[in-house]
Design a protein around this motif. Structure first.
Motif, mmCIF file in Angstrom:
data_model
loop_
_atom_site.group_PDB
_atom_site.id
_atom_site.type_symbol
_atom_site.label_atom_id
_atom_site.label_comp_id
_atom_site.label_asym_id
_atom_site.label_seq_id
_atom_site.Cartn_x
_atom_site.Cartn_y
_atom_site.Cartn_z
ATOM 1 N N THR A 77 5.669 -8.871 -13.515
ATOM 2 C CA THR A 77 6.758 -7.924 -13.043
ATOM 3 C C THR A 77 6.819 -6.562 -13.042
ATOM 4 N N ASP A 78 5.865 -5.990 -14.197
ATOM 5 C CA ASP A 78 5.700 -4.622 -14.393
ATOM 6 C C ASP A 78 4.464 -3.958 -13.767
ATOM 7 N N ALA A 79 3.634 -4.605 -13.039
ATOM 8 C CA ALA A 79 2.404 -4.027 -12.789
ATOM 9 C C ALA A 79 1.976 -4.886 -11.215
ATOM 10 N N PRO A 80 1.437 -3.704 -10.372
ATOM 11 C CA PRO A 80 1.085 -4.193 -9.288
ATOM 12 C C PRO A 80 -0.026 -5.284 -9.452
ATOM 13 N N ALA A 81 -0.219 -6.359 -8.821
ATOM 14 C CA ALA A 81 -1.169 -7.243 -8.789
ATOM 15 C C ALA A 81 -1.369 -7.849 -7.493
ATOM 16 N N TRP A 82 -2.746 -8.216 -7.237
ATOM 17 C CA TRP A 82 -2.905 -8.856 -5.807
ATOM 18 C C TRP A 82 -4.435 -9.785 -6.002
ATOM 19 N N ILE A 83 -4.574 -10.497 -5.092
ATOM 20 C CA ILE A 83 -5.782 -11.357 -5.104
ATOM 21 C C ILE A 83 -6.394 -11.050 -3.592
ATOM 22 N N CYS A 84 -7.724 -10.862 -3.752
ATOM 23 C CA CYS A 84 -8.453 -10.249 -2.438
ATOM 24 C C CYS A 84 -9.845 -11.143 -2.605
ATOM 25 N N ASN A 85 -10.580 -11.199 -1.443
ATOM 26 C CA ASN A 85 -11.724 -11.705 -1.460
ATOM 27 C C ASN A 85 -12.799 -10.710 -1.417
ATOM 28 N N GLY A 86 -14.138 -11.172 -1.217
ATOM 29 C CA GLY A 86 -15.242 -9.943 -1.170
ATOM 30 C C GLY A 86 -15.288 -9.004 -0.034
ATOM 31 N N ARG A 87 -14.753 -9.275 0.970
ATOM 32 C CA ARG A 87 -14.620 -8.515 2.153
ATOM 33 C C ARG A 87 -13.336 -7.570 2.347
ATOM 34 N N TYR A 88 -12.525 -7.704 1.163
ATOM 35 C CA TYR A 88 -11.449 -6.827 0.833
ATOM 36 C C TYR A 88 -10.123 -7.311 1.964
ATOM 37 N N ASP A 89 -10.248 -8.582 2.108
ATOM 38 C CA ASP A 89 -8.932 -9.131 2.868
ATOM 39 C C ASP A 89 -7.910 -9.283 1.718
ATOM 40 N N VAL A 90 -6.781 -9.011 1.471
ATOM 41 C CA VAL A 90 -5.756 -9.039 0.779
ATOM 42 C C VAL A 90 -4.898 -10.427 1.033
ATOM 43 N N LEU A 91 -5.139 -11.342 0.213
ATOM 44 C CA LEU A 91 -4.664 -12.757 0.698
ATOM 45 C C LEU A 91 -3.286 -12.937 -0.327
ATOM 46 N N ALA A 92 -2.846 -12.281 -1.541
ATOM 47 C CA ALA A 92 -1.556 -12.609 -1.898
ATOM 48 C C ALA A 92 -1.315 -11.295 -2.600
ATOM 49 N N MET A 93 -0.045 -11.042 -2.746
ATOM 50 C CA MET A 93 0.536 -9.786 -3.776
ATOM 51 C C MET A 93 1.701 -9.936 -4.332
ATOM 52 N N ASN A 94 1.942 -9.292 -5.262
ATOM 53 C CA ASN A 94 3.328 -9.489 -6.045
ATOM 54 C C ASN A 94 4.208 -8.372 -5.360
ATOM 55 N N HIS A 95 5.463 -8.363 -5.637
ATOM 56 C CA HIS A 95 6.218 -7.184 -4.968
ATOM 57 C C HIS A 95 5.935 -5.941 -5.321
ATOM 58 N N LEU A 96 5.373 -5.630 -6.328
ATOM 59 C CA LEU A 96 5.035 -4.210 -6.809
ATOM 60 C C LEU A 96 3.638 -3.755 -6.247
ATOM 61 N N ALA A 97 2.790 -4.676 -6.019
ATOM 62 C CA ALA A 97 1.485 -4.517 -5.162
ATOM 63 C C ALA A 97 2.060 -4.179 -3.649
ATOM 64 N N ARG A 98 2.872 -4.951 -3.236
ATOM 65 C CA ARG A 98 3.144 -4.565 -1.842
ATOM 66 C C ARG A 98 3.856 -3.186 -1.873
ATOM 67 N N ALA A 99 4.904 -2.807 -2.644
ATOM 68 C CA ALA A 99 5.172 -1.300 -2.630
ATOM 69 C C ALA A 99 4.144 -0.282 -3.049
ATOM 70 N N LEU A 100 3.300 -0.487 -3.798
ATOM 71 C CA LEU A 100 2.203 0.500 -4.184
ATOM 72 C C LEU A 100 1.470 0.462 -2.958
ATOM 73 N N TYR A 101 0.998 -0.390 -2.205
ATOM 74 C CA TYR A 101 0.182 -0.135 -1.123
ATOM 75 C C TYR A 101 0.835 -0.355 0.302
ATOM 76 N N SER A 102 1.995 0.092 0.407
ATOM 77 C CA SER A 102 2.957 0.170 1.386
ATOM 78 C C SER A 102 2.118 0.911 2.782
ATOM 79 N N PRO A 103 1.616 1.963 2.161
ATOM 80 C CA PRO A 103 0.968 2.898 3.436
ATOM 81 C C PRO A 103 -0.234 1.884 4.292
#
Length: 299
Positions: free
Chosen positions: A121-147
């Motif tokens: 809950t206190d840190a942005p976190a996500w899961i991606c594959n080797g081709r940079y597809d973002v497959l899952a994020m927590n709420h803070l990662a979505r906020a961080l990478y909103s652009p």
């Protein structure tokens, strides 16, 4: 194109690594002042690697199928390959020996892994594959990478953001010039691991067609591992964030990476993350677009 041409990959990789090494750097005497080749000659690489000239020429023409680990190691030393380049050479050799399809990484994330992300809950976190597809994020990662998530195309892809929306990416990544090098190098590393990945081939084709900058970076033949480090961002809501980045492979999900962004307590960036969390709380939707995409199982 259904696969990446391994012979071409090997040829261009080895010739580019040979071209960057001077005889002086390799510990050889450079006779004559008019060398017609940039870097080492093929016979000089063969000498340093302890193989015949004919054997090295065959390797540089794309034939690594019969090379032993010892020969590959000697070649890596002769060319002064770093860890990522050495791994790439061995990946190319393994694919030459056994052109079998690698197990495809998952295209969706198991609910338990999404629960892990949501528990952070206190840190942005996500899961991606080797081709940079973002497959899952927590709420803070979505906020961080909103652009990046402003692009409605799913899954979100960091490489597309970097190369196909350069103005937004330059405004977001403080070290944009380094990012463009790193992303291309990591994609080429992934291509060496799995030259049959049709989605990766399609991504490289799209980026090559639409971005001159990507074409230039891809042609460099540079490779890089996904590693921990520092990422400096300028968020449109909370401003400058200097984040520590930890990337971890998921043993139960080959090909997927968990990435977490943190900052030491008491720093300006830690305060910025707290402010970002408050902002994200007001932006959060019950069902996020990325979660909806994951449940559909699209690629």
């Amino acid at each position: 194109m259904a696969t990446i041409d391994l012979r071409t990959e090997i040829k261009e990789f080895l010739s580019s690594r040979r071209a960057r090494i001077t005889p002086e750097r390799a510990g050889l005497s450079a006779y004559g002042g008019n060398r017609r080749v940039k870097g080492l000659r093929r016979e000089e690489v063969a000498l340093l690697a302890g193989v015949s000239v004919d054997y090295y020429v065959r390797m540089e023409r794309g034939s690594l199928a019969g090379a032993s680990d010892g020969v590959l190691g000697a070649l890596a030393s002769a060319l002064h390959l770093d860890e990522a380049e050495r791994d790439h050479l061995f990946h190319l050799a393994r694919r030459s020996k056994a052109p079998t399809r690698r197990r495809r990484p998952a295209v969706t994330v198991r609910p338990a892994l999404q629960q892990v992300l949501d528990a952070i809950t206190d840190a942005p976190a996500w899961i991606c594959n080797g081709r940079y597809d973002v497959l899952a994020m927590n709420h803070l990662a979505r906020a961080l990478y909103s652009p990046m998530l402003a692009d409605p195309r799913l899954p979100a892809n960091t490489a597309r953001f970097v190369y196909l929306d350069p103005e937004a990416a330059k405004a977001f990544f403080v070290d944009y010039d380094r990012i463009v090098r790193d992303v291309a190098a990591k994609l080429r590393m992934e291509a060496g691991r799995d030259p049959h990945d049709e989605e990766l081939i399609a991504l490289v084709g799209e980026l090559s067609t639409r971005s001159r900058l990507f074409r230039r970076q891809w042609a460099s033949q540079d490779v890089q591992l996904h590693r921990s480090g520092r990422k400096r961002l300028h968020h449109p809501v909370v401003g400058r964030l200097d984040l520590d980045v930890e990337s971890m492979e998921l043993p139960a999900e080959p090909g997927l990476l968990l990435t977490v962004y943190t900052a030491p307590a008491g720093t300006t960036t830690a305060d910025g993350l707290a402010l970002l969390a408050s902002w994200a709380a007001g932006q959060e939707k019950p069902t996020t677009e990325i979660t909806a995409w994951a449940h559909r199982g699209s690629v």
